[in-house]
Design an enzyme around this catalytic site. Structure first.
Site, PDB file in Angstrom:
ATOM      1  N   ASP A 308       0.873  -1.162   0.000  1.00  0.00           N
ATOM      2  CA  ASP A 308       0.000   0.000   0.000  1.00  0.00           C
ATOM      3  C   ASP A 308       0.921   1.226   0.000  1.00  0.00           C
ATOM      4  O   ASP A 308       2.103   1.122   0.343  1.00  0.00           O
ATOM      5  CB  ASP A 308      -0.896  -0.009   1.238  1.00  0.00           C
ATOM      6  CG  ASP A 308      -1.784   1.216   1.319  1.00  0.00           C
ATOM      7  OD1 ASP A 308      -2.380   1.568   0.297  1.00  0.00           O
ATOM      8  OD2 ASP A 308      -1.857   1.824   2.401  1.00  0.00           O
ATOM      9  N   ASP A 508      -1.071  -0.593   6.292  1.00  0.00           N
ATOM     10  CA  ASP A 508      -1.166  -0.100   7.672  1.00  0.00           C
ATOM     11  C   ASP A 508      -2.550   0.404   8.038  1.00  0.00           C
ATOM     12  O   ASP A 508      -2.756   0.872   9.157  1.00  0.00           O
ATOM     13  CB  ASP A 508      -0.142   1.021   7.921  1.00  0.00           C
ATOM     14  CG  ASP A 508      -0.603   2.362   7.361  1.00  0.00           C
ATOM     15  OD1 ASP A 508      -1.325   2.364   6.333  1.00  0.00           O
ATOM     16  OD2 ASP A 508      -0.251   3.395   7.943  1.00  0.00           O
TER      17      ASP A 508
END
Length: 766
Positions: A308, A508
């Site tokens: 990501d 995250d």
């Protein structure tokens, strides 16, 4: 009973050793009958211990290879080999003790994390601090943390603090945190006592989440360990067959006993789990919690890495990059930032912290704001030093058609992928704050390190816009970029990549949780607190340093290799010993001693996994690290000066052409920037050369240092040659030089941050 559970292996080992030595003493004194009686007692003691172990395994519904040891002990009694029985009993006891001690040694870092969990806190009351159980801490409680104490819960500092965060980050250097910063439970107060406000209860705090992760890591077995267990169980009938054949062909039951003695598959039973748990423990020391041996093996097998963007390849928190002032220049950039930072001290908005931090980093004096009103989606307004200040969107601040300078600022932000906060002072638009989520300086190096560790494909998958994602992808060096993806799209991409090769997904946020759960290995960055991603992930980084992932992959692959070596060497030696015993060349007593040596060798090989191996993290001497931190502080302090180069150039777009700001800028560039670059040339580059392998690693930076001085010198000569009446042609040359200098400085700063300042531990960089 508790003492027996904790000390059972030690007690059994001590008893069998005492009985064996006592028998040897009787034998040396010529009392052979007494010696045999004592050795028989040792054998019976070992037989009883083995019987208990078999019963416990049966209750757990687990197959156990202790049946081989039980048959060896019973066989030694049957054929009258009392000494062999006593040695076998000692071998059995010492094997259990070795296993317990080795497991404890392998789990040391994990156990230490659990053992140091804070149990009490001191609540600040009107009558003074009162000690309470940590479970009773409530959100909003004011707590006192004394020198050397562990922070009991997550919170926000009321006072300045110096913290030892090594338990969570692995970095030994204490870091300084300012009042207003968020801090995590589990770190140690390395300075004077301070106060903090609890922002989470004990169970919801960072360290409690780490402890839960550790407990999960200790509870799960690796596939290799489970395979070893199954092979060990399958080894039982092979052993019995070989012992039976040795007896049948020779008619000597002693040979069968000898085969049983050396056949215990301890290398399979002990070496494999010890090597795996050693790897998990080693990873924990670097700030990486691996949830069990299965996750460790899958981490070692990963070939495709999916990232990501936000919070992973980028910092995940905005930073101020520039302050654009109104065309009339009524207020200077620092004054606009000071007023905005003073007002934002009262706000919980995600951008407020970045604005306040930027103001403090520039040494600006912040004032208390009054009559503050904050409306979600519209901005914040209040009075600072008698002036009415408003922060918000362009439409809110302009109150009508935007002036050209505001439109220019919006266009610039759109091109650069920046966020904007517009500032009005006393009802008049005064400036624009530009913020961005910067790429982590160590991200490009980490991607290169991952490729060197065996990752064949790196993919960036993000919900952000394509232009921003493509920029990040180019900088860090990924193979493919997938932008504008929602959680369902990320999940589909992970599954598609997983069909090609084993995957590792790094994220995250809560929106990353489905993809993390679907990947071969999900890696969560939870340095700022345990989130849904940490619960869904197999591996959790408790450090805000993604380079730790490359180290964890190296650790995983190394410990898996060591496990194979330990098992292969141990079982190979055991197989040879079985054949030698079946042939009659290895009596039971010697076989028991030899098997003990094989067990020790296999465990010793497995424990090699605890020894530090090759890592990608560069460890600097304390003196070099202190120099780097000082230079990085100076580096951050000159960032606003770099942005002023562009601001001054932009202001030369229309007459009257004022050269005064250019001359002031040149003086500051000479006094501050050039002096800083010369200090880096003298101090920074030698540190880089030592850390990164020779002067070739610094030649590019040295060349740009020279080019920066050259461009500043050219700019000064150009400005000094200007006649009082500045013509448009003259301004064109000045703007060209300013924009060129700005481009060089931006590129040079990015190179320094990636090549040099990424070596500074992340906590010190915030």
């Amino acid at each position: 009973m508790r003492w027996w559970r904790e000390q059972r292996e030690t007690a059994v080992f001590a008893a069998t050793t005492l009985l064996l030595l006592t028998g040897l003493a009787f034998a040396a004194a010529g009392e052979r009958d007494w010696a045999n009686r004592v050795w028989v007692a040792a054998t019976v003691f070992g037989l009883a211990y083995s019987t208990v172990a078999l019963i416990e395994a049966a209750r757990r519904r687990e197959a156990s290879v202790d049946v081989i040891a039980w048959l060896a002990l019973a066989g030694a009694l049957w054929v009258g080999e009392a000494l062999a029985g006593a040695v076998i009993a000692l071998m059995l006891a010492s094997g259990a003790l070795l296993e317990a001690r080795a497991q404890a040694r392998a789990r040391r870092e994990l156990s230490a994390l659990v053992a140091r969990a804070p149990r009490t806190a001191r609540r600040d009351t009107a009558s003074g601090p009162v000690e309470i159980p940590v479970a009773e801490v409530a959100v909003g409680d004011r707590l006192v943390v004394g020198a050397g104490e562990i922070l009991p819960v997550d919170g926000r500092l009321v006072d300045r603090a110096v913290l030892d965060e090594s338990a969570l980050t692995g970095e030994p250097i204490p870091v300084e945190r300012r009042a207003g910063e968020d801090v995590r439970s589990g770190v140690v107060n390395a300075g004077q006592a301070f106060r903090m406000t609890a922002t989470a209860g004990a169970e919801a705090s960072t360290y409690a989440g780490v402890v839960r992760l550790v407990e999960q890591a200790q509870a799960q077995s690796a596939p290799f360990v489970r395979v070893a267990d199954r092979v060990a169980v399958a080894f039982v009938p092979v052993t019995l067959l070989l012992a039976g054949l040795a007896w049948a062909f020779t008619g000597d039951p002693v040979r069968a006993v000898a085969v049983l003695v050396v056949a215990t598959p301890c290398p399979l039973l002990l070496a494999a789990p010890i090597a795996i748990i050693s790897g998990i423990s080693r990873a924990a020391r670097t700030g990486v919690i691996v949830k069990g041996g299965s996750a460790l093996e899958r981490l070692a097998a990963g070939r495709v890495l999916l990232f990501d963007k936000t919070g992973t390849l980028t910092a995940g928190r905005p930073v101020l990059t520039d302050v654009v002032t109104a065309a009339d220049g009524t207020l200077a950039a620092d004054e606009i930032l000071r007023l905005a930072g003073s007002l934002d001290q009262t706000s919980a908005h995600v951008l407020a912290g970045a604005i306040v931090t930027a103001a403090r980093d520039r040494g600006l004096r912040l004032s208390a704001a009054e009559q503050v009103v904050e409306r979600h989606g519209h901005g914040i307004e209040g009075t600072v030093d008698g002036r009415r200040v408003r922060l918000g969107k362009a439409s809110t601040i302009a109150g009508g058609p935007m002036p050209p300078w505001m439109r220019h600022a919006r266009r610039r932000a759109a091109l650069e992928g920046s966020l904007t906060v517009f500032v009005a002072v006393d009802g008049v638009p005064a400036g624009v704050l530009l913020l961005e989520d910067p790429i982590r300086p160590q991200a490009p190096r980490m991607v290169r390190a991952l490729r060197a560790a065996g990752i064949g494909r790196v993919v960036l998958v993000t919900g952000d816009h394509a232009d921003t994602a493509e920029t990040v992808g180019r900088v860090v060096g990924v193979d493919a970029v997938h932008a504008d993806r929602d959680p369902a799209d990320k999940l589909a991409l992970v599954r598609a990549e997983q069909r090609r090769a084993p995957t590792i997904m790094v994220g995250d946020g809560i929106n990353d949780a489905p993809a993390l759960a679907a990947a071969g290995v999900g890696v969560a960055l939870a340095a700022r607190g345990a989130t849904a991603s940490a619960e869904a992930a197999d591996v959790v980084l408790t450090v805000d340093r993604i380079a730790a992932l490359a180290d964890a992959i190296l650790i995983a692959r190394r410990c898996r290799t060591i496990a194979f070596w330990a098992v292969g060497v141990g079982m190979g030696l055991s197989a040879v010993a079985m054949l030698v015993a079946a042939a009659g060349f290895l009596p039971p007593v010697a076989g028991a001693v030899l098997q003990e040596g094989i067990d020790v060798a296999a465990i010793a090989i497995a424990l090699i996994a605890l020894i530090p191996g090759k890592t990608h993290t560069v460890r600097l001497p304390a003196a070099d690290l202190a120099t780097l931190q000082r230079l990085y502080t100076e580096h951050r302090q000159v960032r606003p000066l770099v942005e002023r180069v562009r601001t001054v150039a932009d202001a030369l777009d229309r007459p009257p052409y004022e050269t005064g700001p250019v001359r002031e800028l040149l003086d500051e560039l000479q006094d501050r920037l050039v002096a800083h670059e010369r200090a880096e040339e003298a101090e920074l580059l030698p540190i880089m050369a030592r850390a990164l392998g020779g002067i070739e690693a610094t030649s590019g930076l040295s060349r740009t240092h020279a080019e920066i001085e050259h461009q500043i010198s050219r700019l000064r000569r150009t400005v000094e040659d200007l006649i009082p009446e500045v013509e448009p042609e003259d301004v064109t040359d000045v703007r060209r030089l300013l924009y060129g200098l700005y481009a060089i400085l931006r590129l040079h700063n990015a190179q320094e941050e990636e090549g040099a300042f990424s070596l500074v531990p992340e906590p010190s960089r915030t």
